[in-house]
Design an enzyme around this catalytic site. Structure first.
Site, PDB file in Angstrom:
ATOM      1  N   ASP A   7       0.748  -1.104   0.034  1.00 59.45           N
ATOM      2  CA  ASP A   7      -0.246   0.035   0.126  1.00 59.45           C
ATOM      3  C   ASP A   7       0.768   1.142  -0.078  1.00 59.45           C
ATOM      4  O   ASP A   7       0.445   2.333  -0.634  1.00 59.45           O
ATOM      5  CB  ASP A   7      -0.932   0.093   1.001  1.00 59.45           C
ATOM      6  CG  ASP A   7      -2.087  -1.056   1.026  1.00 59.45           C
ATOM      7  OD1 ASP A   7      -1.926  -1.944   0.321  1.00 59.45           O
ATOM      8  OD2 ASP A   7      -2.982  -0.995   1.875  1.00 59.45           O
ATOM      9  N   SER A  62      -8.690   0.765   5.447  1.00 61.44           N
ATOM     10  CA  SER A  62      -8.145  -0.123   4.290  1.00 61.44           C
ATOM     11  C   SER A  62      -8.721   0.025   2.915  1.00 61.44           C
ATOM     12  O   SER A  62     -10.036   0.188   2.956  1.00 61.44           O
ATOM     13  CB  SER A  62      -7.954  -1.341   4.757  1.00 61.44           C
ATOM     14  OG  SER A  62      -7.820  -2.425   3.730  1.00 61.44           O
TER      15      SER A  62
END
Length: 555
Positions: free
Chosen positions: A125, A471
């Site tokens: 990420d 998320s």
């Protein structure tokens, strides 16, 4: 090779640089190598997370591609944090901070060693935006490459991924799933190397890499374990050398139209809310004027067309089978929703690079005439609860209006306890504060809480707002990045149990139904929480970081 002066001339030319050349001879360089462009292959390889586990092998292939193209490459690594492992505890405070560390590490090594350009390879990420931020900051030619997605696991005949595990925790707490079943799911959900499989943050940023022009078109969707990943790494090496030869720099590619292409692609694929944070930070490094208003403007004209998890049925490996990210980009281009004249890292325009891309298959990628949702994937809400904005992913929920009493929690853990103990009821608005970039510090992701909410069967009956973030696997009616954050005087820090919060997506509003006189009284007695960290990197981060509304950057 171009005759323009290169940074590496400072270490390869002249008798004064004999000591530098002596050091480089020790790692295998020769007289001939000192006449060539000096290239880096920068990766976020480690064994901490499956997202990065295989990047060392891709780095070697990229190095071969550079060397075969007439330059010489050396490999170095940055750090990387596993969000999945860090989720739900103190470790998550390091996640967003790692983005800055990755960009800084790239800058420092490239600057010190006088490399002429680079291939950057990232797998998770924060390493994707961190590498792209570093490339933009230094503005040295290079090519970005994604490490690739994980394959789905199999649980009792169904495809599963890490999102299912997080949501199963809530199901166990609710009593609708046994711990034995959860253990079986845990063992099957992540079958090997690669980033989390849905259109979560890593795959969203990979989509951005192509849409913004820094990754070769078609390079991002192949799974991490597929042979095409090595082929793309080799190709990326050759592309990076050509970029050095032609002095094609990242800021020539990452222009305002390119950022608009990226935003439209994120909306079309139902991507992660983290894309807002990272695109703002990347634009800051490029000197491009990008604001939250740009996201709403572009979302208004870009439907959600890719049926991908968490807002749909499929994962990146499925998208790859029908042509990958180019299918989404071509659908945008053909509908007049992409800047076709934007430059890409190969030197082609976006339109040229998409000339042979497949058309929408109609199932995984819908045509514009029949979108998954008519509205774009990401929207920014403002109002008395969030004067500086809050980000919602409408692609992951059917809810467009919500009004209910606030259930106020200072920190993620207290909210998580309330969910698993059955204290959250239909109609509640969960408020999690003191989790912003400064107040956290580090702006933790909340997949543990949002996953538990879904697993508890509350996904369509409660809302959640936070000055933290989510998320990419989060789904449900969740608004993050609420600004100003609580410790900076934002209304989210003044909310009390039972206050009515009104959310209206159609009107782009997030309002706190408390009169100004009452808020003024609360503001007068508000006491800022004691900082959680008084030394080390998290302390330094809290002192330097800016608001989420401008990308949570350190300048």
């Amino acid at each position: 090779m171009s005759n323009h002066k290169r940074p590496s001339d400072e270490i390869t030319k002249g008798f004064r640089r004999a000591p530098a050349r002596a050091m480089l001879r020790a790692v295998g360089l020769t007289d001939e190598d000192f006449t060539k462009p000096q290239m880096a292959v920068a990766t976020s390889w480690n064994q901490v997370t499956p997202c990065n586990y295989h990047l060392d092998k891709l780095a070697v292939e990229a190095q071969k591609g550079v060397n075969n193209a007439g330059a010489v490459a050396l490999i170095f690594n940055t750090i990387a944090v596993s969000d999945g492992i860090a989720m739900g505890h103190e470790g998550m405070r390091a996640s967003l901070v790692s983005r800055e560390n990755i960009a800084d590490a790239y800058e420092l090594v490239m600057h010190a060693e006088r490399f002429d350009g680079a291939v950057t390879i990232a797998g998770c990420d924060k390493s994707l935006p961190g590498m792209l931020m570093g490339m933009a900051r230094l503005n040295l030619p290079g090519c970005f490459l994604y490490g690739g997605t994980i394959m789905p696991g199999k649980f009792r005949g169904k495809d599963v991924n890490i999102q299912d595990v997080f949501e199963a925790v809530g199901a166990v707490a609710r009593g609708t799933m046994s711990e034995e079943d959860l253990l079986e799911l845990e063992k099957e959900a992540c079958p090997g190397a690669g980033s989390c499989g849905g259109m979560f943050t890593a795959n969203t940023m990979a989509t951005i890499g192509e849409a913004i022009g820094m990754a070769p078109i078609g390079s991002s969707s192949a799974p991490a374990t597929h042979i095409r990943r090595k082929e793309w790494a080799n190709t990326a090496g050759a592309i990076a050398v050509r970029a050095v030869e032609e002095n094609l720099t990242p800021r020539m590619i990452m222009t305002k139209p390119a950022f608009e292409n990226a935003i439209m692609a994120v909306n079309a694929c139902g991507g992660s809310t983290n894309a807002v944070l990272h695109l703002l930070a990347m634009a800051h490094e490029c000197g491009v004027d990008l604001s939250l208003d740009d996201f709403n403007r572009l979302a208004a004209q870009t439907p959600h067309i890719a049926d991908l998890k968490p807002g749909g049925q499929y994962v990146m490996a499925d998208l790859d089978k029908v042509g990958g990210i180019p299918v989404i980009l071509k659908e945008l281009l053909d509908a007049g929703h992409l800047h076709g004249d934007a430059l890409t890292v190969t030197g082609q325009t976006m339109a040229e690079a998409l000339a042979d891309a497949p058309n929408a298959d109609g199932t995984i990628v819908h045509p514009f005439s029949n979108p998954v949702h008519a509205d774009g994937g990401l929207l920014v809400l403002r109002g008395t609860a969030a004067p500086g904005g809050g980000v919602v992913k409408v692609a992951s929920t059917g809810i467009r209006e919500f009004r209910g009493p606030a259930r106020v929690f200072s920190g993620e853990e207290a909210a998580m306890d309330a969910v698993v103990e059955g204290k959250i009821k239909d109609g509640d608005v969960i408020v999690i504060r003191d989790e912003g970039p400064i107040g956290g510090p580090g702006m933790r992701e909340m997949l543990g809480v949002t996953g538990a909410v879904m697993g508890a069967g509350l996904g369509e009956t409660v809302a959640l707002i936070t000055d933290g973030r989510f998320s990419g696997a989060t789904r449900g009616f969740c608004i993050g990045h609420v600004c100003p954050e609580s410790v900076e005087g934002g209304p989210i820090g003044l909310m009390e149990e039972g206050d009515i919060i009104n959310i209206n997506v159609a009107e782009l509003r997030l309002d706190l139904e408390v009169d100004e006189a009452t808020l003024a009284e609360r503001r007068a007695r508000y006491q800022r929480p004691t900082p959680k960290y008084t030394r080390g990197v998290l302390h330094k981060y809290a002192l330097l970081v800016g608001p989420a509304s401008s990308g949570a950057v350190l300048d």
